[in-house]
Design an enzyme around this catalytic site. Sequence first.
Site, PDB file in Angstrom:
ATOM      1  N   ASN A   1       0.857  -1.192   0.000  1.00 20.58           N
ATOM      2  CA  ASN A   1       0.000   0.000   0.000  1.00 20.58           C
ATOM      3  C   ASN A   1       0.889   1.238   0.000  1.00 20.58           C
ATOM      4  O   ASN A   1       2.003   1.206   0.525  1.00 20.58           O
ATOM      5  CB  ASN A   1      -0.873   0.012   1.262  1.00 20.58           C
TER       6      ASN A   1
ATOM      7  N   SER B   1       4.761   6.824   2.397  1.00 25.10           N
ATOM      8  CA  SER B   1       5.346   5.550   2.812  1.00 25.10           C
ATOM      9  C   SER B   1       4.738   4.429   1.985  1.00 25.10           C
ATOM     10  O   SER B   1       3.526   4.430   1.746  1.00 25.10           O
ATOM     11  CB  SER B   1       5.031   5.261   4.289  1.00 25.10           C
TER      12      SER B   1
ATOM     13  N   HIS C   1       0.823   5.140   1.404  1.00 29.29           N
ATOM     14  CA  HIS C   1       0.083   6.001   2.335  1.00 29.29           C
ATOM     15  C   HIS C   1       0.731   7.383   2.312  1.00 29.29           C
ATOM     16  O   HIS C   1       1.959   7.498   2.397  1.00 29.29           O
ATOM     17  CB  HIS C   1       0.134   5.404   3.743  1.00 29.29           C
TER      18      HIS C   1
ATOM     19  N   ASP D   1      -2.728   0.915   8.245  1.00 26.70           N
ATOM     20  CA  ASP D   1      -1.535   1.694   7.883  1.00 26.70           C
ATOM     21  C   ASP D   1      -0.356   1.372   8.803  1.00 26.70           C
ATOM     22  O   ASP D   1       0.542   2.206   8.976  1.00 26.70           O
ATOM     23  CB  ASP D   1      -1.833   3.206   7.898  1.00 26.70           C
TER      24      ASP D   1
HETATM   25  C1  GRF Z   1      -2.949   9.051  -2.797  1.00 29.33           C
HETATM   26  O1  GRF Z   1      -2.451  10.164  -2.120  1.00 29.33           O
HETATM   27  C2  GRF Z   1      -2.732   7.810  -1.991  1.00 29.33           C
HETATM   28  O2  GRF Z   1      -1.518   7.799  -1.304  1.00 29.33           O
HETATM   29  C3  GRF Z   1      -3.879   7.877  -1.030  1.00 29.33           C
HETATM   30  O3  GRF Z   1      -4.965   8.357  -1.768  1.00 29.33           O
HETATM   31  C4  GRF Z   1      -4.472   9.090  -2.881  1.00 29.33           C
HETATM   32  C5  GRF Z   1      -4.993   8.426  -4.106  1.00 29.33           C
HETATM   33  O4  GRF Z   1      -4.678   9.144  -5.261  1.00 29.33           O
HETATM   34  N1  GRF Z   1      -4.120   6.613  -0.376  1.00 29.33           N
HETATM   35  P1  GRF Z   1      -4.725   8.445  -6.680  1.00 29.33           P
HETATM   36  O5  GRF Z   1      -6.101   7.821  -6.823  1.00 29.33           O
HETATM   37  O6  GRF Z   1      -3.635   7.435  -6.750  1.00 29.33           O
HETATM   38  O7  GRF Z   1      -4.532   9.581  -7.638  1.00 29.33           O
END
Ligand code: GRF
Length: 211
Positions: free
Chosen positions: A103, A132, A105, A141
């Site tokens: 994932n 991260s 984050h 997370d």
């Molecule tokens: C990203 O900032 C990701 O880290 C978070 O949500 C956002 C998603 O953006 N979990 P995208 O859909 O990849 O443009």
Amino acid sequence: MKRCVMLISGRGSNMVSLLDALHPGECVTVISNRPEAGGLAIASARGIPVATVDHRGFVAREDFDAALAAEIDRHAPDLILLAGFMRILTAGFVEHFAGRMLNIHPSLLPAFPGVHTHRQALAAGVRLHGCSVHFVTPALDGGPIVAQAAVPVRVGDDEQSLSARVLVEEHQLYPRVARWFLDGRLSLAGGRVVLSGEVPVTGSLHAPQVD
Ligand code: GRF
């Protein structure tokens, strides 16, 4: 060629950065929990099969997770990449994919888990923020961190400017980590991250250093 499944909920910019740099893997499907997720159309236009498992069609979280797991398993993936997938996953689901689900984050974990991470960072007054990539475990997370990238928090930043600066780093960091996994260099052993080979430290990226 290793098989990847990507899970998204929204616009899919991390998905695009992964699709652009997934060698030596291939994305066999993109799955969303929201039919309106903008990333689905982008994936379709690139010829990637897409599917929706709409969480609103399930009362119990376990039932949604079971349907999602079945859809993922159909594709027999080596790696599952959560790319802006905004659902809390049950322990059973996560354990089923242990060691092969990553994932991204948008914070320097363990700071600011959950949502609204940029708002949390601004409220806390931190001078460094970032993103991260971690293996997914049942702790929200909270799985073992593989790599992080840091950005400064500037005077006058708001959520929008800060999130844009972090997103640039997300798009660099996640494909690199995914490639380490696909190259067979990255694994999870006994709950710890194992990364072999050279990791050139460039710019803001920080990963385990090999002596
Ligand atoms: C990203 O900032 C990701 O880290 C978070 O949500 C956002 C998603 O953006 N979990 P995208 O859909 O990849 O443009």
